[in-house]
Design a protein around this motif. Structure first.
Motif, PDB file in Angstrom:
ATOM      1  N   ALA A 153      79.866  12.588  29.336  1.00  0.00           N
ATOM      2  CA  ALA A 153      79.811  12.801  30.781  1.00  0.00           C
ATOM      3  C   ALA A 153      78.354  12.945  31.222  1.00  0.00           C
ATOM      4  CB  ALA A 153      80.607  14.047  31.149  1.00  0.00           C
ATOM      5  N   PRO A 154      78.043  12.611  32.467  1.00  0.00           N
ATOM      6  CA  PRO A 154      76.653  12.632  32.948  1.00  0.00           C
ATOM      7  C   PRO A 154      75.944  13.969  32.784  1.00  0.00           C
ATOM      8  CG  PRO A 154      78.075  11.517  34.516  1.00  0.00           C
ATOM      9  CD  PRO A 154      78.978  12.148  33.504  1.00  0.00           C
ATOM     10  N   GLU A 155      76.702  15.078  32.863  1.00  0.00           N
ATOM     11  CA  GLU A 155      76.066  16.394  32.758  1.00  0.00           C
ATOM     12  C   GLU A 155      75.757  16.794  31.325  1.00  0.00           C
ATOM     13  OE1 GLU A 155      80.572  17.064  33.030  1.00  0.00           O
ATOM     14  OE2 GLU A 155      79.049  15.786  33.963  1.00  0.00           O
ATOM     15  N   VAL A 156      76.272  16.034  30.356  1.00  0.00           N
ATOM     16  CA  VAL A 156      76.002  16.293  28.940  1.00  0.00           C
ATOM     17  C   VAL A 156      74.741  15.518  28.553  1.00  0.00           C
ATOM     18  CG1 VAL A 156      76.933  16.119  26.594  1.00  0.00           C
ATOM     19  CG2 VAL A 156      78.466  16.546  28.535  1.00  0.00           C
ATOM     20  N   PRO A 157      73.847  16.090  27.739  1.00  0.00           N
ATOM     21  CA  PRO A 157      72.596  15.404  27.400  1.00  0.00           C
ATOM     22  C   PRO A 157      72.755  13.965  26.924  1.00  0.00           C
ATOM     23  CG  PRO A 157      72.471  17.668  26.687  1.00  0.00           C
ATOM     24  CD  PRO A 157      73.869  17.469  27.203  1.00  0.00           C
ATOM     25  N   CYS A 158      73.748  13.685  26.059  1.00  0.00           N
ATOM     26  CA  CYS A 158      73.899  12.300  25.582  1.00  0.00           C
ATOM     27  C   CYS A 158      74.371  11.390  26.709  1.00  0.00           C
ATOM     28  CB  CYS A 158      74.851  12.229  24.389  1.00  0.00           C
ATOM     29  SG  CYS A 158      76.568  12.636  24.755  1.00  0.00           S
ATOM     30  N   GLY A 159      75.114  11.942  27.673  1.00  0.00           N
ATOM     31  CA  GLY A 159      75.529  11.158  28.829  1.00  0.00           C
ATOM     32  C   GLY A 159      74.358  10.889  29.757  1.00  0.00           C
ATOM     33  N   GLU A 160      73.527  11.900  29.937  1.00  0.00           N
ATOM     34  CA  GLU A 160      72.323  11.739  30.753  1.00  0.00           C
ATOM     35  C   GLU A 160      71.406  10.681  30.142  1.00  0.00           C
ATOM     36  OE1 GLU A 160      68.551  14.464  32.339  1.00  0.00           O
ATOM     37  OE2 GLU A 160      70.235  15.390  31.272  1.00  0.00           O
ATOM     38  N   LEU A 161      71.304  10.696  28.810  1.00  0.00           N
ATOM     39  CA  LEU A 161      70.457   9.726  28.123  1.00  0.00           C
ATOM     40  C   LEU A 161      71.023   8.307  28.272  1.00  0.00           C
ATOM     41  CD1 LEU A 161      67.872   9.658  26.458  1.00  0.00           C
ATOM     42  CD2 LEU A 161      69.250   9.972  24.397  1.00  0.00           C
ATOM     43  N   THR A 162      72.348   8.197  28.265  1.00  0.00           N
ATOM     44  CA  THR A 162      72.980   6.887  28.455  1.00  0.00           C
ATOM     45  C   THR A 162      72.679   6.342  29.846  1.00  0.00           C
ATOM     46  OG1 THR A 162      74.785   7.490  26.945  1.00  0.00           O
ATOM     47  CG2 THR A 162      75.167   5.626  28.414  1.00  0.00           C
ATOM     48  N   ARG A 163      72.738   7.207  30.858  1.00  0.00           N
ATOM     49  CA  ARG A 163      72.432   6.773  32.230  1.00  0.00           C
ATOM     50  C   ARG A 163      70.966   6.362  32.344  1.00  0.00           C
ATOM     51  NH1 ARG A 163      76.651   7.758  30.890  1.00  0.00           N
ATOM     52  NH2 ARG A 163      78.442   8.606  32.009  1.00  0.00           N
ATOM     53  N   THR A 164      70.086   7.094  31.664  1.00  0.00           N
ATOM     54  CA  THR A 164      68.664   6.737  31.663  1.00  0.00           C
ATOM     55  C   THR A 164      68.472   5.363  31.039  1.00  0.00           C
ATOM     56  OG1 THR A 164      67.981   9.061  31.501  1.00  0.00           O
ATOM     57  CG2 THR A 164      66.366   7.400  30.843  1.00  0.00           C
ATOM     58  N   MET A 165      69.197   5.109  29.946  1.00  0.00           N
ATOM     59  CA  MET A 165      69.119   3.805  29.279  1.00  0.00           C
ATOM     60  C   MET A 165      69.522   2.685  30.239  1.00  0.00           C
ATOM     61  SD  MET A 165      71.597   2.292  26.328  1.00  0.00           S
ATOM     62  CE  MET A 165      72.876   2.158  27.599  1.00  0.00           C
ATOM     63  N   GLU A 166      70.614   2.896  30.973  1.00  0.00           N
ATOM     64  CA  GLU A 166      71.076   1.875  31.914  1.00  0.00           C
ATOM     65  C   GLU A 166      70.003   1.568  32.954  1.00  0.00           C
ATOM     66  OE1 GLU A 166      75.742   1.979  32.619  1.00  0.00           O
ATOM     67  OE2 GLU A 166      74.881   3.986  32.878  1.00  0.00           O
ATOM     68  N   GLU A 167      69.378   2.624  33.471  1.00  0.00           N
ATOM     69  CA  GLU A 167      68.357   2.445  34.503  1.00  0.00           C
ATOM     70  C   GLU A 167      67.112   1.763  33.946  1.00  0.00           C
ATOM     71  OE1 GLU A 167      67.610   6.305  36.043  1.00  0.00           O
ATOM     72  OE2 GLU A 167      69.628   6.556  36.890  1.00  0.00           O
ATOM     73  N   GLU A 168      66.657   2.226  32.781  1.00  0.00           N
ATOM     74  CA  GLU A 168      65.412   1.707  32.218  1.00  0.00           C
ATOM     75  C   GLU A 168      65.552   0.266  31.719  1.00  0.00           C
ATOM     76  OE1 GLU A 168      62.474   3.053  32.228  1.00  0.00           O
ATOM     77  OE2 GLU A 168      63.054   4.996  33.065  1.00  0.00           O
ATOM     78  N   LEU A 169      66.712  -0.066  31.151  1.00  0.00           N
ATOM     79  CA  LEU A 169      66.907  -1.415  30.607  1.00  0.00           C
ATOM     80  C   LEU A 169      67.569  -2.356  31.607  1.00  0.00           C
ATOM     81  CD1 LEU A 169      68.089  -0.642  26.943  1.00  0.00           C
ATOM     82  CD2 LEU A 169      65.781  -1.201  27.761  1.00  0.00           C
ATOM     83  N   GLY A 170      68.001  -1.817  32.745  1.00  0.00           N
ATOM     84  CA  GLY A 170      68.637  -2.651  33.753  1.00  0.00           C
ATOM     85  C   GLY A 170      69.964  -3.218  33.296  1.00  0.00           C
ATOM     86  N   VAL A 171      70.751  -2.400  32.580  1.00  0.00           N
ATOM     87  CA  VAL A 171      72.051  -2.854  32.082  1.00  0.00           C
ATOM     88  C   VAL A 171      73.149  -1.952  32.631  1.00  0.00           C
ATOM     89  CG1 VAL A 171      71.043  -3.783  29.967  1.00  0.00           C
ATOM     90  CG2 VAL A 171      71.880  -1.419  30.001  1.00  0.00           C
ATOM     91  N   GLU A 172      74.399  -2.388  32.460  1.00  0.00           N
ATOM     92  CA  GLU A 172      75.538  -1.583  32.900  1.00  0.00           C
ATOM     93  C   GLU A 172      76.541  -1.481  31.760  1.00  0.00           C
ATOM     94  OE1 GLU A 172      78.630  -1.235  36.689  1.00  0.00           O
ATOM     95  OE2 GLU A 172      77.174  -2.888  36.574  1.00  0.00           O
ATOM     96  N   VAL A 173      76.915  -0.243  31.432  1.00  0.00           N
ATOM     97  CA  VAL A 173      77.787   0.014  30.292  1.00  0.00           C
ATOM     98  C   VAL A 173      79.262  -0.163  30.632  1.00  0.00           C
ATOM     99  CG1 VAL A 173      78.596   1.853  28.754  1.00  0.00           C
ATOM    100  CG2 VAL A 173      76.146   1.518  29.113  1.00  0.00           C
TER     101      VAL A 173
END
Length: 273
Positions: A153-173
């Protein structure tokens, strides 16, 4: 006759005294000075990804008979923070992000002397049988909208990191299920309830041949730091400080390394300020 009775009484008295002395000298008799004192128990709330590290540290304590035991509970960092804010008693907390530890420091729940103890990174994992036939991160992204994917989930650190990855790499999971911890994501992947999942590299490696792991291209802020601190009012401050010293010291560094973690940034100050 009276003399004979006196002799018998004397003999019995001597035997009684001798028996008493032998019993008192017996090595099996209790010795209050040498009785072992109970172990000091430290209540630890820790991010799920840290479980193998604390297990290694606890095993070392048991082997050395260090007089210190751990009562550890693991979960998503955001869940642990919520429990602490609700009054959950604890002695030491280990979070999977600096931001969450900063919140605990600011709220006065932990000592201001918080320490970065390790670094973790994101990984893409699929079930061992790989029913969707994913063969790389790029392949996953190309077919993401057709795959069942688990993330934190976004509020969990690994979820936050996943959202950062999407933004930085310009991808959608195209997340299909959001979990409260990395261990929940790993469970769904291992049981093939999903086609893929995003978790920490340490959890992926710990799963062994139960999953396949694919590297994620580098991106800015592509890792998360593990932080440790003592509660503002621990039940046993001396025991809590002893454990924190182990976690933040050479013992902890070795345990984190063996579990696949990276070292904390060398230039990072031992404070969340």
């Amino acid at each position: 006759m009276h003399r004979m009775r006196g002799v018998i009484a004397l003999v019995l008295l001597v035997c009684f005294v001798a028996a008493f002395v032998l019993t008192a000298c017996d090595g099996d008799s209790p010795d209050p000075e040498s009785a072992a004192t109970p172990d000091s128990e430290v209540v630890v709330l820790a991010a799920a990804s840290v479980e193998p590290v604390l297990q290694r540290i606890e095993q070392g304590l048991q082997e050395r008979d260090a007089g210190l035991t751990l009562a550890a509970e693991y979960g998503g960092t955001s869940t642990l923070v919520s429990q602490i804010r609700s009054g959950r008693p604890f002695d030491v907390v280990i979070t999977a992000s600096r931001a969450h530890m900063g919140e605990l420091v600011e709220d006065g729940h932990v000592s201001r002397d918080a320490y970065p103890v390790a670094t973790n990174r994101l990984a893409l994992v699929v079930p061992a049988e790989n029913p969707a036939g994913v063969d790389s991160f790029d392949d996953f992204i190309a077919h993401a909208d057709d795959l069942l994917t688990a993330t934190c989930a976004p509020e969990v650190p690994c979820g936050e990191l996943t959202r950062t990855m999407e933004e930085e790499l310009g991808v959608e999971v195209h997340t299909d299920t959001e979990e409260t911890s990395v261990s929940s994501v790993m469970t769904k992947v291992r049981m093939a309830e999903v086609d893929a999942g995003f978790t920490y590299i340490t959890d992926a490696r710990a799963a062994g041949d139960e999953v396949q792991v694919f590297e994620i291209p580098d991106f800015a802020n592509n890792d998360t730091q593990i932080w440790a601190a003592i509660a503002a009012e621990p039940e046993d401050r001396e025991a809590a400080e002893q454990l924190l010293t182990l976690v933040a010291g050479e013992t902890g560094r070795t345990a984190f390394e063996e579990a696949g973690f990276l070292p904390p940034p060398a230039a990072e100050a031992s404070s969340t300020d």
